[in-house]
Structure formats: structure tokens, C-alpha cells
Design an enzyme around this catalytic site. Structure first.
Site, PDB file in Angstrom:
ATOM      1  N   TYR A 226      -8.902  -0.587  -8.850  1.00 50.16           N
ATOM      2  CA  TYR A 226      -8.219  -0.883 -10.119  1.00 50.16           C
ATOM      3  C   TYR A 226      -6.783  -1.363  -9.848  1.00 50.16           C
ATOM      4  CZ  TYR A 226      -7.738  -0.689 -15.182  1.00 50.16           C
ATOM      5  OH  TYR A 226      -7.568  -1.022 -16.501  1.00 50.16           O
TER       6      TYR A 226
ATOM      7  N   LYS B 173      -1.450  -0.913 -16.780  1.00 49.80           N
ATOM      8  CA  LYS B 173      -1.836  -0.023 -17.886  1.00 49.80           C
ATOM      9  C   LYS B 173      -0.846   1.138 -18.033  1.00 49.80           C
ATOM     10  CE  LYS B 173      -5.611  -2.085 -19.339  1.00 49.80           C
ATOM     11  NZ  LYS B 173      -5.475  -3.003 -20.497  1.00 49.80           N
TER      12      LYS B 173
ATOM     13  N   THR C 272     -17.982  -5.781 -19.369  1.00 46.77           N
ATOM     14  CA  THR C 272     -17.428  -6.940 -20.095  1.00 46.77           C
ATOM     15  C   THR C 272     -16.990  -7.966 -19.057  1.00 46.77           C
ATOM     16  OG1 THR C 272     -15.179  -6.067 -20.008  1.00 46.77           O
ATOM     17  CG2 THR C 272     -16.476  -5.442 -21.928  1.00 46.77           C
ATOM     18  N   LEU C 273     -16.509  -9.109 -19.525  1.00 46.14           N
ATOM     19  CA  LEU C 273     -15.984 -10.120 -18.588  1.00 46.14           C
ATOM     20  C   LEU C 273     -14.856  -9.535 -17.744  1.00 46.14           C
ATOM     21  CD1 LEU C 273     -15.464 -13.563 -20.353  1.00 46.14           C
ATOM     22  CD2 LEU C 273     -17.017 -12.989 -18.468  1.00 46.14           C
TER      23      LEU C 273
END
Ligand code: NAD
Length: 256
Positions: free
Chosen positions: A156, A163, A194-195
Site C-alpha cells: 500500500y 490516506k 475496483t480499478l
């Protein structure tokens, strides 16, 4: 009567029917809101147009959130069409693929700036444009975040930093906009295909682990996230601001 009857909602981040922004748009439309969609640009226009039609959206506008000019033009069009705005949804994130694999130590200056510009600064730029339109309307802004802001997840990487900054931005904006009655919150969603998540090297591993360990022993659905954003945007959450609300089947409470 729907929860959002008479409300005008501008939603950033529909790329296709798997987008969290799309589930949010559907939930808000169901509850009576009028929806405007802002999409990234030509590359997604073809997929967004038929979706927008399903919700009877009259305002379907391109906007690259890296550009102050494009943001200012977009909000100008909203002002002209609606005269004001009640709800703003930020469901936008991006990092170069090379940054979302391997060691965090290899994060580049350029990759860091791109991720933070698109995924974090854009919320401040949007909020500044939205502020005058939301004045006196009990406005609500909701941004999408992920637990990787607070804990380390494989691959990540720089998106976790983006974030973390986004979550702090939610709190600072909540303070800055509170005196005008505008609320600002974040929804921290569990992993969804998702994309955006397809670009994260460790995604499959994360999703499998969550389904094993979360109290509800499964992953969430797009609809569950859309409904939580709907709640935060609605008068039901009139006393809630500056919060990060988890929608993750409880995964974040688990120590081991
Ligand atoms: P998605 O790919 O459907 O949405 C991301 C959106 O960002 C796309 O619509 C894309 O066009 C847009 N975007 C990227 N660069 C842009 C730019 N320069 N200008 C304008 N728009 C731009 O994926 P998603 O999973 O629905 O992501 C939406 C939000 O939810 C993101 O903030 C993401 O980090 C967050 N989130 C996703 C998950 C997950 O597992 N999918 C979990 C928690 C949080």
C-alpha cells in the site's frame, strides 16, 4: 420522503459500475438527491455516460483534480446550474503503479508528489471551491479512505501516507468549515475490487486476510459503503464531523 429529498450532491470518482462513487451516487439518488458526476477525463467518459443516464444526471462533467483551473470551472458550472451545493463526495485516488509494489524505501519524490496531489490535496482544493456554495445549507463533505493510513499493509506504500494525510485533512477541514455549518468526514472502507485497488500489488492477500479475520468473516460490498456515505451526508449525522467511520466488517478492531 427520501433522506436527501431536495439536496444537491456533487460526486467525484465514478470510473465504472464497480466504483465506490457509483454505489454512493445510487444510494443518494434512491434517497431523493439530485446528482452531478465529475469524472477524470476522456478515458472514462464512455463508461460514465450510460451510468449517469440511469440516475437522470443533468450535470456530468470532466475534471482532472490536479488542475485548479478545471476545478474552478467545474464548480462555476455547479453554481450556475444549482446556485448552491449540499453534498460533496471525494472518491478519488491515484499512485503510479511502481509505487504500489516492493519496498516503501523506494518511494520516489515524483511518485510521492503525484499520490499526495491527486489523493489528498484535491480534497482541500475541492472544499475551498465548495465552501461558498455550501454556506447556510448544512453542507456535508465525505472523503474515502483506507486503514492503510493507520497500519502497514503490503504494497500500500505511498498510498498509506496519502490516506494518513487525507484523514488529517478531514479533521482540519472539519474545524475550518464547522463555523459555517459544513461537516467533513471520512469513510474508511474495507478492500473492494475496483480499478483503483487492481493497481495495489498486495490486494488479493489483503482481501483474503480480512475475510478470514474480520468479526463478520467476510468482505464488505460497494453498497454497504455507499449507504455509510449516505448516512454521513444526511441530516441523521447532523452532529458528526471530523470523524473517520470504518465500514470494514469490523476488521480494524482485531488485534490478532
Ligand atoms: P475507482 O478506480 O473506481 O475510483 C478512483 C477514481 O479516481 C476513478 O474514478 C478515477 O478516474 C479517479 N481519478 C484518478 N485520478 C484522477 C484525477 N487526476 N482527476 C480526477 N479523478 C481521478 O476505485 P475505488 O476503489 O472506487 O476508489 C475510490 C476511493 O475509495 C479512493 O479514494 C480509494 O482510495 C478509496 N478506497 C478504496 C478501497 C478499495 O479497496 N477499493 C478501500 C478503501 C478506500
Amino acid at each position: 420522503m427520501g433522506l436527501l429529498e431536495g439536496k444537491k450532491a456533487l460526486i467525484f470518482g465514478v470510473a465504472n459500475d464497480k466504483s465506490i462513487a457509483w454505489a454512493t451516487a445510487e444510494a443518494m439518488h434512491r434517497e431523493g438527491a439530485e446528482i452531478a458526476l465529475a469524472y477524470a477525463g476522456e478515458a472514462v467518459a464512455k463508461r460514465v455516460a450510460p451510468l449517469a443516464e440511469k440516475l437522470d444526471c443533468k450535470l456530468v462533467l470532466p475534471c482532472d483534480v490536479r488542475s485548479d483551473e478545471e476545478l474552478s470551472r467545474l464548480f462555476g458550472e455547479i453554481r450556475e446550474a444549482w446556485g448552491g451545493l449540499d453534498i460533496l463526495v471525494h472518491s478519488v485516488a491515484f499512485a503510479n503503479k511502481e509505487e504500489l509494489k516492493g519496498s516503501f524505501l523506494n518511494t520516489t519524490r515524483e511518485g510521492f508528489q503525484t499520490a499526495l496531489d491527486i489523493s489528498t490535496y484535491s480534497l482541500i482544493a475541492m472544499a475551498r471551491e465548495a465552501a461558498p456554495l455550501m454556506q447556510g445549507r448544512d453542507g456535508s463533505i465525505v472523503a474515502m479512505t483506507y486503514y492503510g493510513a493507520q497500519k502497514v499493509f503490503p504494497s500500500y506504500n505511498v498510498m498509506g501516507v496519502a490516506k494518513a494525510a487525507l484523514e488529517a485533512t478531514v479533521r482540519y477541514l472539519a474545524e475550518a468549515m464547522g463555523p459555517e455549518g459544513t461537516r467533513v468526514n471520512g469513510v474508511s472502507a474495507g478492500p473492494l475490487r475496483t480499478l483503483a485497488s487492481a493497481g495495489i500489488g498486495g490486494f488479493g492477500q489483503i482481501a483474503g486476510h480480512v475475510a478470514d479475520k474480520a468479526p463478520l468473516r467476510r468482505n464488505i460490498s460497494q453498497e454497504e459503503v455507499g449507504n455509510a456515505v449516505l448516512y454521513l451526508a444526511s441530516p441523521l449525522a447532523s452532529g458528526v464531523t471530523g470523524e473517520i467511520h470504518f465500514v470494514d466488517c469490523g476488521y480494524n478492531i482485531i488485534g490478532m
